[in-house]
Design a protein around this motif. Structure first.
Motif, PDB file in Angstrom:
ATOM      1  N   ASN A   1       0.795  -1.233   0.000  1.00  0.00           N
ATOM      2  CA  ASN A   1       0.000   0.000   0.000  1.00  0.00           C
ATOM      3  C   ASN A   1       0.827   1.282   0.000  1.00  0.00           C
ATOM      4  N   HIS A   2       2.117   1.180   0.360  1.00  0.00           N
ATOM      5  CA  HIS A   2       2.978   2.367   0.390  1.00  0.00           C
ATOM      6  C   HIS A   2       4.339   2.014  -0.214  1.00  0.00           C
ATOM      7  N   PRO A   3       4.349   1.692  -1.510  1.00  0.00           N
ATOM      8  CA  PRO A   3       5.589   1.200  -2.127  1.00  0.00           C
ATOM      9  C   PRO A   3       6.738   2.200  -2.103  1.00  0.00           C
ATOM     10  N   GLY A   4       6.455   3.482  -1.921  1.00  0.00           N
ATOM     11  CA  GLY A   4       7.517   4.478  -1.871  1.00  0.00           C
ATOM     12  C   GLY A   4       8.118   4.671  -0.493  1.00  0.00           C
ATOM     13  N   LEU A   5       7.581   4.004   0.516  1.00  0.00           N
ATOM     14  CA  LEU A   5       8.045   4.159   1.896  1.00  0.00           C
ATOM     15  C   LEU A   5       9.125   3.129   2.204  1.00  0.00           C
ATOM     16  N   ARG A   6      10.286   3.601   2.659  1.00  0.00           N
ATOM     17  CA  ARG A   6      11.381   2.687   2.987  1.00  0.00           C
ATOM     18  C   ARG A   6      10.993   1.752   4.130  1.00  0.00           C
ATOM     19  N   LEU A   7      11.441   0.505   4.013  1.00  0.00           N
ATOM     20  CA  LEU A   7      11.205  -0.480   5.059  1.00  0.00           C
ATOM     21  C   LEU A   7      12.543  -0.961   5.612  1.00  0.00           C
ATOM     22  N   HIS A   8      12.682  -0.893   6.934  1.00  0.00           N
ATOM     23  CA  HIS A   8      13.855  -1.400   7.628  1.00  0.00           C
ATOM     24  C   HIS A   8      13.421  -2.607   8.454  1.00  0.00           C
ATOM     25  N   LEU A   9      14.126  -3.705   8.318  1.00  0.00           N
ATOM     26  CA  LEU A   9      13.800  -4.902   9.076  1.00  0.00           C
ATOM     27  C   LEU A   9      14.281  -4.731  10.512  1.00  0.00           C
ATOM     28  N   SER A  10      13.357  -4.825  11.452  1.00  0.00           N
ATOM     29  CA  SER A  10      13.686  -4.625  12.865  1.00  0.00           C
ATOM     30  C   SER A  10      14.591  -5.730  13.399  1.00  0.00           C
ATOM     31  N   VAL A  11      15.365  -5.386  14.419  1.00  0.00           N
ATOM     32  CA  VAL A  11      16.155  -6.386  15.122  1.00  0.00           C
ATOM     33  C   VAL A  11      15.252  -7.456  15.717  1.00  0.00           C
ATOM     34  N   GLN A  12      13.988  -7.116  15.967  1.00  0.00           N
ATOM     35  CA  GLN A  12      13.043  -8.087  16.530  1.00  0.00           C
ATOM     36  C   GLN A  12      12.799  -9.263  15.599  1.00  0.00           C
ATOM     37  N   ALA A  13      13.089  -9.095  14.298  1.00  0.00           N
ATOM     38  CA  ALA A  13      12.911 -10.196  13.354  1.00  0.00           C
ATOM     39  C   ALA A  13      13.992 -11.254  13.508  1.00  0.00           C
ATOM     40  N   SER A  14      15.074 -10.900  14.202  1.00  0.00           N
ATOM     41  CA  SER A  14      16.178 -11.835  14.469  1.00  0.00           C
ATOM     42  C   SER A  14      16.751 -12.455  13.197  1.00  0.00           C
ATOM     43  N   ALA A  15      16.955 -11.639  12.185  1.00  0.00           N
ATOM     44  CA  ALA A  15      17.565 -12.110  10.941  1.00  0.00           C
ATOM     45  C   ALA A  15      19.077 -12.033  11.081  1.00  0.00           C
ATOM     46  N   THR A  16      19.729 -13.166  11.204  1.00  0.00           N
ATOM     47  CA  THR A  16      21.170 -13.205  11.474  1.00  0.00           C
ATOM     48  C   THR A  16      21.987 -13.697  10.288  1.00  0.00           C
ATOM     49  N   THR A  17      21.342 -14.045   9.181  1.00  0.00           N
ATOM     50  CA  THR A  17      22.060 -14.537   8.008  1.00  0.00           C
ATOM     51  C   THR A  17      21.684 -13.729   6.785  1.00  0.00           C
TER      52      THR A  17
END
Length: 334
Positions: free
Chosen positions: A110-126
């Motif tokens: 719905n907001h393709p122009g808005l930057r998205l940052h993946l939160s540390v809460q997602a625990s993406a380590t790789t």
């Protein structure tokens, strides 16, 4: 000259936001006064009017505002989280910090122009996990959990096109960022939604035989002598009896401080350094931001880099237990 990483600083209030900007922050991160924010404490955070004011002030100084919608949506009603995305876009936020996949999907659709940052809460380590979020939701930055060594951070950066943000200073978490099963068990509250590992309602202080016991509900965390400094009771930073020895079994009460390795983080390709502490005072935000502004400017210049003695002294008064650590960035046993 090295490319200076963005300095991302906490804003738990409009005053803290203003002081971060004055001290040299490139970006501030903030949250709304509701459950979409993992630091949803009384007296903190922003209503719509304050967000608008903060965005206006930040943009006037060439800085960005990042909105933390970093809790996981309620299984029974994701509406507040989805509406918060729409509010953030309407209020002028430069980017969203998100962990929940449904919230990411709504934002990207719905907001393709808005930057998205993946939160540390997602625990993406790789890098594979980060690339998954990039392919499916178009994230442009990922905040790494505080469990990776410096070489692991560099490996992630080499293998993803997503910008990488790391924590530079503040409280240290060695668990599954905001989803600690230990504190959930002891307090009955999710750290992600309660915003803290040890909710005040679960904290117990009891004087007994000249000592003070700290508990989370009925779980004994530590026992302090009459003159011994008392840390806020957190399960992973408690002292426990293990094989006949009473000591810090999981983690000592100390703050992450990466000033010593800042040039190496920059050389690895880190694009942003985050200061933890939206729950901390405006004075904390101002002082820590000033130190890190000076450090980043020096590390990115052609001048030789060495942390200045007064930097550590100024940060020490804000560190947990007045102690610093490199945390997982430095594992001597490796």
């Amino acid at each position: 000259m090295r490319a200076a990483p963005e300095l991302v600083c906490p804003a738990g209030s409009l005053r803290a936001l203003q002081m971060a900007l004055e001290a040299g922050a490139d970006a501030v991160y903030l949250g709304l006064r509701d459950a979409t924010n993992a630091r949803n404490f009384a007296g903190l955070n922003f209503d719509d009017a304050q967000v608008r004011a903060g965005v206006e002030q930040a943009h006037a100084q060439g800085a960005k505002v990042l909105m933390a919608l970093n809790t996981f949506a309620d299984a029974g009603d994701a509406g507040p989280w989805l509406r918060a995305v729409d509010r953030a876009a309407e209020l002028g936020a430069d980017a969203l910090i998100v962990a929940d996949t449904a919230v990411l999907a709504h934002a990207s659709r719905n907001h393709p122009g808005l930057r998205l940052h993946l939160s540390v809460q997602a625990s993406a380590t790789t890098h594979a996990a980060i690339e998954f979020y990039r392919r499916h939701y178009g994230i442009q930055r990922a905040v790494l959990p505080r469990v990776l060594t410096l070489s692991q951070v560099a490996h992630v950066i080499r293998n993803t096109s997503v910008d990488i943000e790391v924590f530079g200073f503040g409280s240290l978490c060695v668990m599954v960022e905001g989803r600690c099963a230990l504190s959930s068990y002891a307090t009955g509250s999710s750290p992600n939604n309660a915003g803290v590992c040890s909710p005040p309602a679960a904290v117990r202080w009891t004087e007994r035989d000249g000592t003070v016991e700290a508990r989370l509900n009925e779980v004994l965390i530590d026992r302090y002598g009459p003159t011994e400094p008392r840390g806020y009771p957190t399960l992973c930073k408690g002292r426990f009896l293990v094989e006949g020895q009473r000591d810090y079994a999981l983690e000592e009460p100390t703050s992450l401080n990466t000033l010593d390795i800042l040039p190496r983080l920059i050389e690895a390709g880190v694009k942003a350094v985050k200061i933890e502490g939206r729950q901390r005072s405006p004075a904390y935000v101002a002082e820590v931001t000033r130190v890190w502004r000076a450090a980043i400017d020096l590390a990115a210049s052609s001048e030789p880099y060495a942390p200045q003695a007064d930097w550590s002294a100024r940060l020490a008064r804000w560190a947990e237990g007045q102690q610093h650590t490199l945390g997982a960035y430095d594992r001597p046993w490796r």
